[in-house]
Design a protein around this motif. Structure first.
Motif, short mmCIF file in Angstrom:
data_model
loop_
_atom_site.label_atom_id
_atom_site.label_comp_id
_atom_site.label_asym_id
_atom_site.label_seq_id
_atom_site.Cartn_x
_atom_site.Cartn_y
_atom_site.Cartn_z
N GLY A 17 0.66 -1.18 -0.17
CA GLY A 17 -0.03 -0.08 0.04
C GLY A 17 1.07 1.19 -0.02
O GLY A 17 2.15 1.09 0.25
N PRO A 18 0.24 2.33 -0.32
CA PRO A 18 1.04 3.62 -0.28
C PRO A 18 1.68 4.10 0.96
O PRO A 18 2.57 4.66 1.01
CB PRO A 18 0.04 4.77 -0.79
CG PRO A 18 -1.36 3.99 -0.55
CD PRO A 18 -1.25 2.47 -0.73
N GLU A 19 1.15 3.45 1.87
CA GLU A 19 1.86 3.92 3.44
C GLU A 19 2.77 2.73 3.76
O GLU A 19 3.31 3.09 4.93
CB GLU A 19 0.55 3.95 4.27
CG GLU A 19 -0.42 4.79 3.87
CD GLU A 19 -0.42 6.20 4.17
OE1 GLU A 19 0.51 6.49 5.02
OE2 GLU A 19 -0.87 6.98 3.24
N SER A 20 3.07 1.91 3.05
CA SER A 20 3.94 0.80 3.48
C SER A 20 5.52 1.42 4.01
O SER A 20 5.88 2.05 2.84
CB SER A 20 4.19 -0.56 2.64
OG SER A 20 4.87 -1.31 2.87
N THR A 21 5.90 0.96 5.13
CA THR A 21 7.33 1.50 5.29
C THR A 21 8.26 0.29 4.96
O THR A 21 9.40 0.61 4.94
CB THR A 21 7.49 1.51 6.88
OG1 THR A 21 7.02 0.31 7.47
CG2 THR A 21 6.43 2.74 7.25
N TRP A 23 8.49 -0.80 1.75
CA TRP A 23 8.81 -0.86 0.09
C TRP A 23 9.85 -0.78 -0.06
O TRP A 23 10.50 -1.39 -1.03
CB TRP A 23 7.57 0.03 -0.18
CG TRP A 23 7.65 0.00 -1.77
CD1 TRP A 23 8.02 1.16 -2.41
CD2 TRP A 23 7.70 -1.09 -2.85
NE1 TRP A 23 8.37 1.17 -3.93
CE2 TRP A 23 8.05 -0.21 -3.94
CE3 TRP A 23 7.59 -2.13 -2.77
CZ2 TRP A 23 8.15 -1.00 -5.21
CZ3 TRP A 23 7.54 -2.90 -3.95
CH2 TRP A 23 8.03 -2.38 -5.21
N ASP A 47 -1.24 -1.93 -5.43
CA ASP A 47 -1.81 -1.58 -4.25
C ASP A 47 -2.95 -2.49 -3.58
O ASP A 47 -4.02 -2.48 -4.55
CB ASP A 47 -2.38 -0.10 -4.31
CG ASP A 47 -3.06 0.40 -2.98
OD1 ASP A 47 -3.34 -0.24 -2.04
OD2 ASP A 47 -3.30 1.74 -3.12
N ASP A 49 -5.34 -2.15 -1.50
CA ASP A 49 -6.66 -1.35 -1.21
C ASP A 49 -6.98 -1.06 -2.79
O ASP A 49 -8.46 -0.91 -2.74
CB ASP A 49 -6.42 -0.15 -0.59
CG ASP A 49 -5.78 -0.58 0.81
OD1 ASP A 49 -6.40 -1.58 1.49
OD2 ASP A 49 -5.20 0.06 1.55
N ASP A 63 -0.43 -6.67 3.81
CA ASP A 63 0.32 -5.74 3.25
C ASP A 63 1.83 -6.05 3.26
O ASP A 63 2.38 -6.75 4.20
CB ASP A 63 0.22 -4.13 3.75
CG ASP A 63 0.79 -3.26 2.94
OD1 ASP A 63 0.25 -2.97 1.56
OD2 ASP A 63 1.96 -2.48 3.39
#
Length: 176
Positions: A17-21, A23, A47, A49, A63
């Protein structure tokens, strides 16, 4: 990944996801695998979501999951570390059960030890490459199981009995 042959394993879906730390670390590893494969392996970030139906089809529930697919087989990696990625690729390229037996009953090195004198490094490597590793005591089993891929006799301290030697010869004559 060096030496990967042409196969149906072409791409990896990286579910972040865009908030994944996680990645950035996963991307660095995937970039390395992509470069080493000389164009045989690529990846795409997806993503979960934004693509819930595809995520469900891939079996993604977390995720940071990597999905490796080849033909109808899939391997999911939820901890994107180099050893996990390599194991997933090996399992897809080398499917099925691969059974390695270590002969026991003669004072051989054991597979259950935790130090290098008990061949734990070899056992760990084999297990990491999709091999099932077990011990075999021919005084109990009487023959080498047909599904055996490899039989290892690791430094026996006592001689093998005649019927054990016959069982091993039969295994070898049968293509073992």
């Amino acid at each position: 990944v060096t030496g990967v042959q042409t196969c149906a394993l072409r791409s990896i879906r990286a579910w972040f996801g865009p908030e994944s730390t996680a990645w950035d670390g996963a991307k660095a590893l995937l970039d390395k695998y992509e470069a080493e494969s000389r164009g045989l392996l690529t990846y795409e970030k997806v993503d979960p979501d934004a693509n819930p139906v595809l995520a469900k089809e891939d079996g993604v529930s977390k995720d940071g999951t990597l999905v490796f697919a080849m033909a109808e087989q899939k391997q999911l990696v939820t901890n994107p570390a180099e050893s996990e990625i390599t194991t997933a690729i090996l399992k897809l390229l080398n499917p099925g059960e691969h059974l390695v037996y270590f002969l026991a009953g003669h004072g051989e090195a054991t597979i259950d030890g935790t130090d290098n004198t008990n061949i734990s490094t070899l056992v760990g490597t084999l297990r990491g490459k999709n091999y099932t590793v077990e011990t075999l005591n021919l005084t109990q089993e009487k023959k080498v199981p047909e599904a055996t891929s490899v039989l290892i006799i690791a430094g026996p301290k006592k001689p093998l009995l005649d019927f054990e030697l016959t069982a091993i010869q039969d295994y070898l004559k049968g293509g073992g």
